[in-house]
Design a protein around this motif. Structure first.
Motif, PDB file in Angstrom:
ATOM      1  N   SER A  23       4.929   0.601  10.132  1.00  0.00           N
ATOM      2  CA  SER A  23       6.297   0.252   9.819  1.00  0.00           C
ATOM      3  C   SER A  23       6.691   0.851   8.480  1.00  0.00           C
ATOM      4  N   LEU A  24       7.957   0.769   8.172  1.00  0.00           N
ATOM      5  CA  LEU A  24       8.461   1.291   6.908  1.00  0.00           C
ATOM      6  C   LEU A  24       7.882   0.496   5.741  1.00  0.00           C
ATOM      7  N   ALA A  25       7.767  -0.820   5.918  1.00  0.00           N
ATOM      8  CA  ALA A  25       7.199  -1.664   4.858  1.00  0.00           C
ATOM      9  C   ALA A  25       5.730  -1.322   4.623  1.00  0.00           C
ATOM     10  N   GLY A  26       4.993  -1.062   5.692  1.00  0.00           N
ATOM     11  CA  GLY A  26       3.587  -0.687   5.553  1.00  0.00           C
ATOM     12  C   GLY A  26       3.437   0.634   4.826  1.00  0.00           C
ATOM     13  N   VAL A  32       3.074   2.546  -2.812  1.00  0.00           N
ATOM     14  CA  VAL A  32       2.972   1.758  -4.045  1.00  0.00           C
ATOM     15  C   VAL A  32       1.511   1.575  -4.437  1.00  0.00           C
ATOM     16  N   GLY A  33       0.663   1.260  -3.485  1.00  0.00           N
ATOM     17  CA  GLY A  33      -0.758   1.080  -3.756  1.00  0.00           C
ATOM     18  C   GLY A  33      -1.421   2.364  -4.229  1.00  0.00           C
TER      19      GLY A  33
END
Length: 60
Positions: A23-26, A32-33
């Motif tokens: 997903s886009l959030a993943g 970010v990570g």
């Protein structure tokens, strides 16, 4: 018997497709990570001379 095998393969294929889809959030969390990890590595590399000096002083 063949019908059950076909159904099982179809279900396994759907599960593997579902797991591999991101997903886009993943994707955002991966970015970010990765950025945070790169910044931490850069901070350690930059402060390496200070760390070496601290170890040298503490072992005297």
């Amino acid at each position: 018997m063949k019908h059950n095998e076909i159904e099982r393969r179809k279900n396994n294929q759907q599960i593997s497709t579902h797991r591999s889809g991101s997903s886009l959030a993943g994707t955002a969390w991966k970015v970010v990570g990765g950025t945070a990890l790169a910044l931490m590595a850069a901070a350690v590399i930059i402060s390496l001379p200070d760390i070496k000096r601290y170890i040298k002083i503490s072992t005297m």
